[in-house]
Design an enzyme around this catalytic site. Structure first.
Site, PDB file in Angstrom:
ATOM      1  N   TYR A 162      -2.815  -1.129  10.345  1.00 23.68           N
ATOM      2  CA  TYR A 162      -2.846  -1.396   8.895  1.00 23.68           C
ATOM      3  C   TYR A 162      -1.523  -0.981   8.245  1.00 23.68           C
ATOM      4  CZ  TYR A 162      -4.148  -1.330   3.995  1.00 23.68           C
ATOM      5  OH  TYR A 162      -4.169  -1.553   2.636  1.00 23.68           O
TER       6      TYR A 162
ATOM      7  N   SER B 208       0.872  -1.180   0.000  1.00 23.64           N
ATOM      8  CA  SER B 208       0.000   0.000   0.000  1.00 23.64           C
ATOM      9  C   SER B 208       0.905   1.225   0.000  1.00 23.64           C
ATOM     10  CB  SER B 208      -0.859  -0.032   1.267  1.00 23.64           C
ATOM     11  OG  SER B 208      -1.401   1.230   1.547  1.00 23.64           O
TER      12      SER B 208
HETATM   13  N1  LIG Z   1      -8.837  -0.509  -1.914  1.00 24.57           N
HETATM   14  C1  LIG Z   1      -7.822   0.253  -1.505  1.00 24.57           C
HETATM   15  O1  LIG Z   1      -7.960   1.485  -1.387  1.00 24.57           O
HETATM   16  C2  LIG Z   1      -6.498  -0.377  -1.196  1.00 24.57           C
HETATM   17  C3  LIG Z   1      -5.374   0.482  -1.091  1.00 24.57           C
HETATM   18  C4  LIG Z   1      -4.129  -0.088  -0.817  1.00 24.57           C
HETATM   19  C5  LIG Z   1      -4.003  -1.456  -0.660  1.00 24.57           C
HETATM   20  N2  LIG Z   1      -5.122  -2.249  -0.763  1.00 24.57           N
HETATM   21  C6  LIG Z   1      -4.938  -3.698  -0.561  1.00 24.57           C
HETATM   22  O2  LIG Z   1      -5.442  -4.383  -1.674  1.00 24.57           O
HETATM   23  C7  LIG Z   1      -5.811  -5.706  -1.278  1.00 24.57           C
HETATM   24  C8  LIG Z   1      -7.179  -6.053  -1.824  1.00 24.57           C
HETATM   25  O3  LIG Z   1      -8.146  -5.199  -1.223  1.00 24.57           O
HETATM   26  P1  LIG Z   1      -9.426  -4.641  -2.008  1.00 24.57           P
HETATM   27  O4  LIG Z   1      -9.300  -3.175  -2.042  1.00 24.57           O
HETATM   28  O5  LIG Z   1      -9.610  -5.358  -3.288  1.00 24.57           O
HETATM   29  O6  LIG Z   1     -10.569  -4.990  -0.948  1.00 24.57           O
HETATM   30  P2  LIG Z   1     -11.935  -5.816  -1.076  1.00 24.57           P
HETATM   31  O7  LIG Z   1     -12.713  -5.371  -2.265  1.00 24.57           O
HETATM   32  O8  LIG Z   1     -12.570  -5.690   0.262  1.00 24.57           O
HETATM   33  O9  LIG Z   1     -11.440  -7.311  -1.326  1.00 24.57           O
HETATM   34  C9  LIG Z   1     -10.792  -8.037  -0.321  1.00 24.57           C
HETATM   35  C10 LIG Z   1     -10.750  -9.508  -0.695  1.00 24.57           C
HETATM   36  O10 LIG Z   1     -10.063 -10.206   0.340  1.00 24.57           O
HETATM   37  C11 LIG Z   1     -10.850 -11.303   0.804  1.00 24.57           C
HETATM   38  N3  LIG Z   1     -10.627 -11.488   2.227  1.00 24.57           N
HETATM   39  C12 LIG Z   1     -10.688 -10.558   3.209  1.00 24.57           C
HETATM   40  N4  LIG Z   1     -10.458 -11.106   4.399  1.00 24.57           N
HETATM   41  C13 LIG Z   1     -10.227 -12.433   4.190  1.00 24.57           C
HETATM   42  C14 LIG Z   1      -9.949 -13.540   5.024  1.00 24.57           C
HETATM   43  N5  LIG Z   1      -9.868 -13.408   6.371  1.00 24.57           N
HETATM   44  N6  LIG Z   1      -9.788 -14.760   4.475  1.00 24.57           N
HETATM   45  C15 LIG Z   1      -9.892 -14.912   3.137  1.00 24.57           C
HETATM   46  N7  LIG Z   1     -10.157 -13.906   2.293  1.00 24.57           N
HETATM   47  C16 LIG Z   1     -10.324 -12.681   2.804  1.00 24.57           C
HETATM   48  C17 LIG Z   1     -12.302 -10.888   0.482  1.00 24.57           C
HETATM   49  O11 LIG Z   1     -13.118 -12.036   0.205  1.00 24.57           O
HETATM   50  P3  LIG Z   1     -14.160 -12.734   1.199  1.00 24.57           P
HETATM   51  O12 LIG Z   1     -14.862 -11.642   1.947  1.00 24.57           O
HETATM   52  O13 LIG Z   1     -15.023 -13.562   0.305  1.00 24.57           O
HETATM   53  O14 LIG Z   1     -13.301 -13.570   2.077  1.00 24.57           O
HETATM   54  C18 LIG Z   1     -12.123 -10.119  -0.820  1.00 24.57           C
HETATM   55  O15 LIG Z   1     -12.131 -11.005  -1.905  1.00 24.57           O
HETATM   56  C19 LIG Z   1      -5.705  -5.728   0.254  1.00 24.57           C
HETATM   57  O16 LIG Z   1      -4.500  -6.348   0.637  1.00 24.57           O
HETATM   58  C20 LIG Z   1      -5.685  -4.258   0.632  1.00 24.57           C
HETATM   59  O17 LIG Z   1      -5.018  -4.034   1.845  1.00 24.57           O
HETATM   60  C21 LIG Z   1      -6.348  -1.741  -1.029  1.00 24.57           C
END
Ligand SMILES: NC(=O)c1ccc[n+]([C@@H]2O[C@H](COP(=O)([O-])OP(=O)(O)OC[C@H]3O[C@@H](n4cnc5c(N)ncnc54)[C@H](OP(=O)(O)O)[C@@H]3O)[C@@H](O)[C@H]2O)c1
Length: 256
Positions: A151, A138
């Site tokens: 985080y 991130s």
């Molecule tokens: N969106 C942002 O602004 C942002 C910025 C920087 C970094 N990131 C990083 O990008 C990555 C993806 O996030 P996203 O933005 O795509 O969020 P998201 O739309 O909430 O997707 C998160 C995914 O992770 C899975 N997940 C969460 N907790 C889990 C668990 N305990 N066991 C198994 N699966 C789990 C969820 O699936 P289920 O609920 O079906 O398990 C979902 O498929 C993360 O590492 C996040 O920290 C995001």
């Protein structure tokens, strides 16, 4: 054609990665919690692409998650060429008010499981002389973040771990890439109640764009990539400015 294991595939950046790898003809193993969504994702992908799709429904915060993944992969007789450690979530707010149980789960998913899955699949990749690992960090990997301290600390680990491992693996045929996105339009902000923060109002990228940047740089074997010009500038300022200046700015950006 590679066999690609991706965690966190049911929404957001992970889902966009699945689409990207599938459209390039790779076989996919999906890992998330929501079994119904995984089943639907498998059916949908197999109807559109000539690829094999398996899924593992598990909560990565559970103690036996990595053992369960290992058993499944072994029972299918598969080896993993590409590992995408993407699953993650946030628990934002003043540390004295945040939920410890969620924070400890975050440490498990972002640090423990990412490390264990890398340890699990890396020896096979080295033996075959080929492999790619993509860890999702991130912009928070570069700066301590008041109102989001756990985080940002977990994501600092992801960056440091990936950077060091990249160097260790030089010449092995295996590369580790750390992708650092900034605010991205997924369920992430909504789940963490931070959609209304300045961070998610100023400049938000689409998950497909972030995944395309990650995919291209992974293929090139790049060490670290920050997604988007705005985020690159943010990271540059975090590198140049003292923490006493960066801290209040970061705090202001994630203030609910
Ligand atoms: N969106 C942002 O602004 C942002 C910025 C920087 C970094 N990131 C990083 O990008 C990555 C993806 O996030 P996203 O933005 O795509 O969020 P998201 O739309 O909430 O997707 C998160 C995914 O992770 C899975 N997940 C969460 N907790 C889990 C668990 N305990 N066991 C198994 N699966 C789990 C969820 O699936 P289920 O609920 O079906 O398990 C979902 O498929 C993360 O590492 C996040 O920290 C995001």
């Amino acid at each position: 054609m590679d066999t690609v294991l991706i965690t966190g595939t049911t929404s957001g950046i992970g889902k966009a990665f699945v689409e990207k790898f599938a459209s390039m003809g790779n076989n996919i193993i999906l890992v998330s919690r929501n079994r119904d969504k995984l089943q639907q994702q498998q059916i949908d992908l197999q109807s559109r692409y000539q690829i094999s799709v398996e899924y593992i429904s598990c909560d990565l915060a559970e103690v036996d998650a990595v053992d369960m993944i290992m058993e499944k992969i072994q029972s299918w007789g598969l080896s993993i060429d590409v590992l995408v450690n993407n699953a993650g979530f946030n628990e934002a707010g003043c540390f004295t008010n945040t939920n410890l149980s969620k924070e400890l789960d975050m440490i498990k998913v972002h640090i423990k499981v990412l490390t264990a899955l890398t340890k699990l699949f890396l020896p096979g990749m080295i033996e075959r002389g080929y492999g790619r690992i993509l860890n999702i960090g991130s912009t928070g990997s570069y700066m301590p973040c008041p109102n989001d301290v756990v985080y940002a600390a977990t994501k600092a680990y992801v960056l440091s771990f990936s950077n060091g491992l990249y160097q260790e693996l030089k010449g092995s045929g295996v590369t580790v890439t750390c992708l650092c996105p900034g605010a991205t339009q997924t369920l992430f902000a909504e789940k963490a109640n931070i959609s209304n923060t300045l961070l998610f109002k100023l400049f938000v990228m689409q998950p497909e764009v972030v995944a395309a940047i990650g995919y291209n740089n992974l293929q090139k074997g790049k060490r670290v990539v920050t997604a988007g010009l705005y985020n690159k500038l943010l990271v540059l300022s975090a590198k140049l400015l003292p923490v006493s200046i960066i801290n209040p700015i970061a705090q202001w950006m994630v203030k609910v």
